[in-house]
Design an enzyme around this catalytic site. Structure first.
Site, short mmCIF file in Angstrom:
data_model
loop_
_atom_site.label_atom_id
_atom_site.label_comp_id
_atom_site.label_asym_id
_atom_site.label_seq_id
_atom_site.Cartn_x
_atom_site.Cartn_y
_atom_site.Cartn_z
N ALA A 1 -19.30 14.53 -1.40
CA ALA A 1 -20.39 15.45 -0.87
C ALA A 1 -21.00 14.51 0.25
O ALA A 1 -21.39 15.22 1.25
CB ALA A 1 -20.94 16.10 -1.84
N CYS B 1 -12.45 11.13 8.92
CA CYS B 1 -12.73 11.26 10.42
C CYS B 1 -12.17 9.96 11.12
O CYS B 1 -13.08 9.05 11.49
CB CYS B 1 -14.32 11.38 10.58
SG CYS B 1 -15.30 10.10 9.65
N ARG C 1 -26.88 8.97 -1.11
CA ARG C 1 -26.29 9.90 -0.02
C ARG C 1 -26.76 11.33 -0.30
O ARG C 1 -26.42 12.19 0.66
CB ARG C 1 -24.63 9.49 0.11
CG ARG C 1 -24.50 8.20 0.61
CD ARG C 1 -22.96 7.98 1.16
NE ARG C 1 -22.00 8.12 0.25
CZ ARG C 1 -21.41 7.09 -0.17
NH1 ARG C 1 -21.87 6.02 0.23
NH2 ARG C 1 -20.62 7.07 -1.23
N ASP D 1 -13.65 14.54 1.35
CA ASP D 1 -14.05 13.93 2.39
C ASP D 1 -13.99 12.38 2.58
O ASP D 1 -15.10 11.98 2.02
CB ASP D 1 -15.14 14.53 3.00
CG ASP D 1 -15.37 14.16 4.39
OD1 ASP D 1 -14.83 13.54 5.08
OD2 ASP D 1 -16.91 14.45 4.92
N GLY E 1 -23.89 16.54 2.38
CA GLY E 1 -23.81 17.93 2.02
C GLY E 1 -23.39 18.73 3.30
O GLY E 1 -23.35 19.93 3.31
N GLY E 2 -22.95 18.05 4.34
CA GLY E 2 -22.44 18.98 5.76
C GLY E 2 -21.44 19.79 5.42
O GLY E 2 -21.54 20.93 5.61
N LYS E 3 -20.28 19.20 4.78
CA LYS E 3 -19.02 20.05 4.39
C LYS E 3 -19.41 20.82 3.16
O LYS E 3 -18.89 21.82 2.93
CB LYS E 3 -17.99 19.20 4.39
CG LYS E 3 -17.40 18.50 5.78
CD LYS E 3 -16.31 17.90 5.65
CE LYS E 3 -15.84 17.16 6.78
NZ LYS E 3 -16.87 16.13 7.03
#
Length: 411
Positions: A241, A362, A269, A309, A244-246
């Site tokens: 996570a 990414c 994080r 992610d 927490g953006g996604k």
């Protein structure tokens, strides 16, 4: 500060960054701490100039005929910020704080820069030589153009939070910043990348931002989150996570139904997830912290969707973090690949029969994407690819570089 002092400061920061091999934000903070006299506009100027010089370091110094922080800064000011040579010469020669009078060699280079047409792909694409075969594997002869798209300034992308508002009201609130709709994602807004010489307003100045109406999130990241599919009423685990953006994008897609779990193996994080979720109006989130023993106990084999992610090189984010491409090493790439294998194996244990695992990076490199998925199928039997994987190349997609693949566990 006058222009000469700002230019000298940017050269100083780039030299420090190069000498100590530290992140740009560390070198910029060190300069800022030493320069209490610098105002907000001075700091913005120096930061913008440093980052632009890092984005186009190889192509600019090639055109200047000299690989140095000074050459990178002068070239960016001339060709990126469109400063006339007379203005550059005046600023450079300012006493006592300018970086020093332009030499005849520099004047000649600025007036008649070396052509890029015959330069090697890493020069035209502004990336290190050792990455050329990795990018060639994915983009072939278009690798220089694709990488060059990551040497441009990035727009500011926003995700409109439908838990708090709707696109129509959000766009009205964003009018002062010139936000534009994005056709392929109705809940996305884009503020075009600013002209290098223009200081623009910050998203945080809009009152609706503090009400939770929208979050800053790259369009590629938003599209990757959508790969989770229809998750309303589902059991969903965001396994990496981070900040927490996604997680918040998944919560919005769930419409506060079902149950969303957020976990990361580094508790630091995750420090902002709870306040961000509260601001966004999220009510179906459980944060599972790694400081708690067996934080994910009881979730094994029960998740409809596990979103991964994965930790990666971040090569797709070079527009926003241009220093990382110069600090990346082959050893770091190898370590990320090993981490990705471990994360995939761990996350798979939480997917229920018939459930899905969404693998996202990414990164532009096949070694972190297709290769990791292929290896996962060898190690973990009972998963298959569900639908097409997506790759978002920066040149054609206009986003940060992303890869996403949906895997399904058989019954």
């Amino acid at each position: 500060m006058r222009d000469g002092g700002r230019i000298a400061a940017a050269i100083e920061v780039l030299t420090d960054l190069e000498t100590r091999r530290v992140p740009a934000k560390v070198a910029l903070k060190a300069w800022s701490d030493r320069s209490r006299f610098a105002g907000a506009k001075d700091r913005a100027f120096v930061s913008g100039l440093v980052l632009d010089a890092l984005r186009k370091r190889r192509s600019t110094t090639w055109r200047m005929g000299e690989d140095s922080p000074r050459a990178a800064v002068l070239g960016v000011l001339a060709w990126g910020w469109r400063w006339p040579t007379d203005r550059l010469a005046e600023a450079a020669g300012e006493e006592p704080h300018g970086p020093g009078t332009l030499t005849e060699v520099e004047r000649t280079a600025l007036a008649s820069p070396r052509a890029l047409d015959d330069a090697p792909a890493p020069v035209r694409g502004d990336y290190p030589d050792w990455l050329d075969p990795h990018l060639a594997r994915v983009f072939s002869d278009a690798r220089a153009e694709e990488a060059a798209a990551l040497a441009e300034r990035a727009p500011v992308d926003l995700r409109i939070n439908t838990l708090k508002t709707d696109p129509e009201r959000a766009f009205k609130a964003l009018q002062p910043l010139g936000a534009e709709p994005v056709a392929e994602v109705p809940t996305a807004a884009r503020i075009p990348a600013p002209d290098p010489a223009v200081r623009t307003g910050a998203v945080e100045t809009i009152p609706a931002f503090h009400k939770g109406w929208f979050e800053v999130q790259d369009l590629g990241s938003q599209r990757a989150a959508l790969m989770a599919g229809d998750i309303k009423g589902k059991q969903v685990l965001d396994f990496c996570a981070g900040g927490g953006g996604k997680t918040l994008a998944l919560a919005m897609a769930m419409g506060n139904t079902g149950q969303l779990y957020a976990y990361d193996n580094d508790a630091r994080r995750m420090a902002d997830i709870i306040p961000r979720a509260q601001r966004a109006g999220v009510r179906n989130l459980q944060v599972r912290s790694p400081v708690t023993p067996d934080a994910l106990k009881g979730l094994e084999g029960k998740m409809d969707v596990v979103f991964v992610d994965a930790p990666c090189t971040g090569s797709g984010t070079w527009r926003r973090h241009p220093d990382t491409k110069w600090r990346l090493t082959p050893d770091q790439l190898d370590r990320r690949m090993a981490e990705q294998d471990a994360v995939l194996d761990q996350a798979a244990t939480f997917v229920k029969p018939g459930g899905r695992l969404v693998y996202v990076t990414c990164s532009l490199f096949a070694e972190e994407n297709e290769d990791r998925v292929a290896g996962f199928f060898v190690r973990v039997v009972g998963f298959a690819q569900a639908g097409e994987a997506i790759r978002l190349p920066p040149l054609s997609a206009g986003t940060d570089g992303f890869f996403a693949c949906v895997l399904e566990r058989s019954g």
